[in-house]
Design a protein around this motif. Structure first.
Motif, PDB file in Angstrom:
ATOM      1  N   ASN A 195       0.786  -1.385   0.034  1.00  0.00           N
ATOM      2  CA  ASN A 195       0.020  -0.140   0.101  1.00  0.00           C
ATOM      3  C   ASN A 195       0.893   1.250   0.072  1.00  0.00           C
ATOM      4  OD1 ASN A 195      -2.210   1.794   0.099  1.00  0.00           O
ATOM      5  ND2 ASN A 195      -2.836   1.165   2.207  1.00  0.00           N
ATOM      6  N   GLY A 196       1.670   1.345  -1.010  1.00  0.00           N
ATOM      7  CA  GLY A 196       2.308   2.777  -1.053  1.00  0.00           C
ATOM      8  C   GLY A 196       3.382   3.258  -0.002  1.00  0.00           C
ATOM      9  N   VAL A 197       3.863   4.397  -0.310  1.00  0.00           N
ATOM     10  CA  VAL A 197       4.923   4.818   0.469  1.00  0.00           C
ATOM     11  C   VAL A 197       4.793   4.767   1.927  1.00  0.00           C
ATOM     12  CG1 VAL A 197       5.593   6.299  -1.584  1.00  0.00           C
ATOM     13  CG2 VAL A 197       3.921   7.233   0.366  1.00  0.00           C
ATOM     14  N   GLY A 198       3.756   4.557   2.435  1.00  0.00           N
ATOM     15  CA  GLY A 198       3.598   4.587   3.855  1.00  0.00           C
ATOM     16  C   GLY A 198       3.754   3.179   4.473  1.00  0.00           C
ATOM     17  N   ASP A 199       3.837   1.991   3.607  1.00  0.00           N
ATOM     18  CA  ASP A 199       3.587   0.514   3.907  1.00  0.00           C
ATOM     19  C   ASP A 199       5.050   0.318   4.177  1.00  0.00           C
ATOM     20  OD1 ASP A 199       3.475  -2.171   4.084  1.00  0.00           O
ATOM     21  OD2 ASP A 199       2.178  -2.236   2.324  1.00  0.00           O
ATOM     22  N   LYS A 200       5.375  -0.026   5.388  1.00  0.00           N
ATOM     23  CA  LYS A 200       6.822  -0.686   5.818  1.00  0.00           C
ATOM     24  C   LYS A 200       7.044  -1.894   5.135  1.00  0.00           C
ATOM     25  CE  LYS A 200       7.062   1.738  10.255  1.00  0.00           C
ATOM     26  NZ  LYS A 200       7.344   1.265  11.816  1.00  0.00           N
ATOM     27  N   ALA A 201       6.214  -2.785   4.573  1.00  0.00           N
ATOM     28  CA  ALA A 201       6.388  -3.953   3.896  1.00  0.00           C
ATOM     29  C   ALA A 201       6.767  -3.762   2.507  1.00  0.00           C
ATOM     30  CB  ALA A 201       5.333  -5.171   4.047  1.00  0.00           C
ATOM     31  N   SER A 202       6.703  -2.540   1.800  1.00  0.00           N
ATOM     32  CA  SER A 202       6.803  -2.290   0.468  1.00  0.00           C
ATOM     33  C   SER A 202       8.100  -1.820   0.115  1.00  0.00           C
ATOM     34  CB  SER A 202       5.804  -1.149   0.059  1.00  0.00           C
ATOM     35  OG  SER A 202       6.070  -0.781  -1.133  1.00  0.00           O
TER      36      SER A 202
ATOM     37  N   ALA B 175       8.750   0.280  -1.803  1.00  0.00           N
ATOM     38  CA  ALA B 175       8.632   1.600  -2.261  1.00  0.00           C
ATOM     39  C   ALA B 175       8.597   2.494  -0.878  1.00  0.00           C
ATOM     40  CB  ALA B 175       7.501   2.067  -3.291  1.00  0.00           C
ATOM     41  N   TYR B 176       8.648   1.809   0.107  1.00  0.00           N
ATOM     42  CA  TYR B 176       8.323   2.395   1.579  1.00  0.00           C
ATOM     43  C   TYR B 176       9.224   3.783   1.464  1.00  0.00           C
ATOM     44  CZ  TYR B 176       8.732   3.205   6.581  1.00  0.00           C
ATOM     45  OH  TYR B 176       8.350   3.931   7.988  1.00  0.00           O
ATOM     46  N   LYS B 177       8.575   4.701   2.110  1.00  0.00           N
ATOM     47  CA  LYS B 177       9.315   6.066   2.236  1.00  0.00           C
ATOM     48  C   LYS B 177       9.649   6.726   0.782  1.00  0.00           C
ATOM     49  CE  LYS B 177      10.913   6.323   6.822  1.00  0.00           C
ATOM     50  NZ  LYS B 177      12.082   5.952   7.748  1.00  0.00           N
ATOM     51  N   GLY B 178       8.824   6.277  -0.194  1.00  0.00           N
ATOM     52  CA  GLY B 178       9.180   6.552  -1.701  1.00  0.00           C
ATOM     53  C   GLY B 178      10.531   6.424  -2.197  1.00  0.00           C
ATOM     54  N   ARG B 179      10.966   5.408  -1.592  1.00  0.00           N
ATOM     55  CA  ARG B 179      12.596   4.716  -2.055  1.00  0.00           C
ATOM     56  C   ARG B 179      12.282   4.435  -3.657  1.00  0.00           C
ATOM     57  NH1 ARG B 179      13.999   0.298   1.258  1.00  0.00           N
ATOM     58  NH2 ARG B 179      13.128  -1.004  -0.276  1.00  0.00           N
ATOM     59  N   ARG B 180      12.953   4.987  -4.356  1.00  0.00           N
ATOM     60  CA  ARG B 180      13.253   4.577  -5.916  1.00  0.00           C
ATOM     61  C   ARG B 180      14.694   3.959  -6.044  1.00  0.00           C
ATOM     62  NH1 ARG B 180       9.199   8.854  -8.460  1.00  0.00           N
ATOM     63  NH2 ARG B 180       9.457   7.828 -10.573  1.00  0.00           N
ATOM     64  N   THR B 181      14.677   2.844  -6.817  1.00  0.00           N
ATOM     65  CA  THR B 181      15.925   2.249  -7.307  1.00  0.00           C
ATOM     66  C   THR B 181      15.599   1.570  -8.790  1.00  0.00           C
ATOM     67  OG1 THR B 181      15.206   0.137  -6.626  1.00  0.00           O
ATOM     68  CG2 THR B 181      16.158   1.461  -4.805  1.00  0.00           C
ATOM     69  N   ARG B 182      16.615   1.082  -9.273  1.00  0.00           N
ATOM     70  CA  ARG B 182      16.319   0.373 -10.707  1.00  0.00           C
ATOM     71  C   ARG B 182      15.286  -0.383 -10.544  1.00  0.00           C
ATOM     72  NH1 ARG B 182      21.529  -1.226 -13.922  1.00  0.00           N
ATOM     73  NH2 ARG B 182      21.466  -2.829 -12.233  1.00  0.00           N
ATOM     74  N   ARG B 183      15.392  -1.246  -9.492  1.00  0.00           N
ATOM     75  CA  ARG B 183      14.231  -2.429  -9.367  1.00  0.00           C
ATOM     76  C   ARG B 183      13.015  -1.725  -8.984  1.00  0.00           C
ATOM     77  NH1 ARG B 183      14.246  -6.604  -4.355  1.00  0.00           N
ATOM     78  NH2 ARG B 183      14.017  -4.903  -3.274  1.00  0.00           N
ATOM     79  N   THR B 184      12.898  -0.917  -8.226  1.00  0.00           N
ATOM     80  CA  THR B 184      11.368  -0.508  -7.899  1.00  0.00           C
ATOM     81  C   THR B 184      10.812   0.839  -8.904  1.00  0.00           C
ATOM     82  OG1 THR B 184      12.207   1.251  -6.275  1.00  0.00           O
ATOM     83  CG2 THR B 184      12.027  -0.775  -5.352  1.00  0.00           C
ATOM     84  N   GLU B 185      11.698   1.238  -9.543  1.00  0.00           N
ATOM     85  CA  GLU B 185      11.150   2.128 -10.429  1.00  0.00           C
ATOM     86  C   GLU B 185       9.535   1.831 -11.018  1.00  0.00           C
ATOM     87  OE1 GLU B 185      11.117   5.877 -11.872  1.00  0.00           O
ATOM     88  OE2 GLU B 185      12.715   4.961 -10.619  1.00  0.00           O
ATOM     89  N   THR B 186       9.671   0.424 -11.728  1.00  0.00           N
ATOM     90  CA  THR B 186       8.466  -0.124 -12.114  1.00  0.00           C
ATOM     91  C   THR B 186       7.314   0.311 -11.356  1.00  0.00           C
ATOM     92  OG1 THR B 186       9.719  -1.930 -13.275  1.00  0.00           O
ATOM     93  CG2 THR B 186       7.343  -2.104 -13.035  1.00  0.00           C
TER      94      THR B 186
END
Length: 205
Positions: free
Chosen positions: A46-53, A55-66
């Motif tokens: 569930n998006g940038v607020g979800d600690k299990a994701s 993309a938590y805290k809006g993290r962007r990497t080559r992997r999570t860019e998708t």
DNA sequence: CAGCAGATTGACT
DNA sequence: GTCAATCTGCTGC
């Protein structure tokens, strides 16, 4: 076959979408052959607020860019360096919410053999690999389609699997299952702490 | 740059 | 129940 549209995926409530995906078809078209499987288990991230994701805290990497693409794309990543895991990207561009597809009922299922009863197993079964990452689910080889009409009491919500590191978010009932289905993941007793679907997703139809 | 943990699975004790 | 497989990304020296 009635394929799911961009409007279906681009809604912002990923819990609603994850619940609605139970009973839908996942369809892979290769070489003019179609393989049609029923989705029986999902998890919402569930998006940038979800600690299990990822993309938590809006993290962007080559992997999570998708995950930041608009809804209706595939997010496929390598887990433990071994297994590919297939997710459905939802919501609008730059809102990284996704649904992990965890188990399928397939044409090859037998009473004691379920080749897609887990997120790593289903990717191997269908041949889903890194080449599918960031591809469209609305005009590509891999699509979702309307399937079975399930009633609210045939679906339950439970805590997600394998996210103990996510502290309090590990307990959120963001995993959805087709109750009692033989193709659910994990032979172990992971279907505990069931919650009513209408309690978690009030507008489930 | 080394070390470690991770949205997992299956082989083995 | 325990453990290896082995890629990505984070933490800390």
């Amino acid at each position: 076959m009635i394929f799911l549209t961009p409007e279906f995926y681009q809604r912002t409530d990923v819990l609603q979408i994850a619940a609605e995906l139970i009973g839908k078809y996942l369809v892979l078209n290769t070489d003019g052959q179609a393989k049609k499987c029923l989705i029986v288990e999902t998890e919402a991230y569930n998006g940038v607020g979800d600690k299990a994701s990822h993309a938590y805290k809006g993290r962007r990497t080559r992997r999570t860019e998708t995950m930041y693409l608009k809804g209706g794309h595939a997010y496929v990543y390598l887990c433990y360096g071994v297994h590919h895991l297939f997710n459905v990207v939802t919501s609008v561009e730059d809102d990284p919410k996704a649904v992990l597809i965890r188990a399928l009922s397939t044409p090859d299922d037998e009473p004691k053999f379920h080749p897609a009863s887990g997120p790593g197993k289903l990717a191997r079964y269908l041949g889903i690999n890194a080449a599918f990452d960031a591809t469209s689910l609305t005009d590509g080889a891999l699509r979702l389609a309307q399937g079975m009409e399930l009633s609210a009491d045939q679906i339950a919500a439970t805590p997600r699997i394998g996210v103990d590191y996510a502290q309090e978010d590990a307990l959120l009932p963001y995993r959805f299952i087709w109750k009692e289905h033989p193709a659910l993941s994990g032979p172990r007793g992971i279907n505990r702490n069931l919650r009513s679907i209408t309690e978690i997703v009030p507008r489930f139809s």
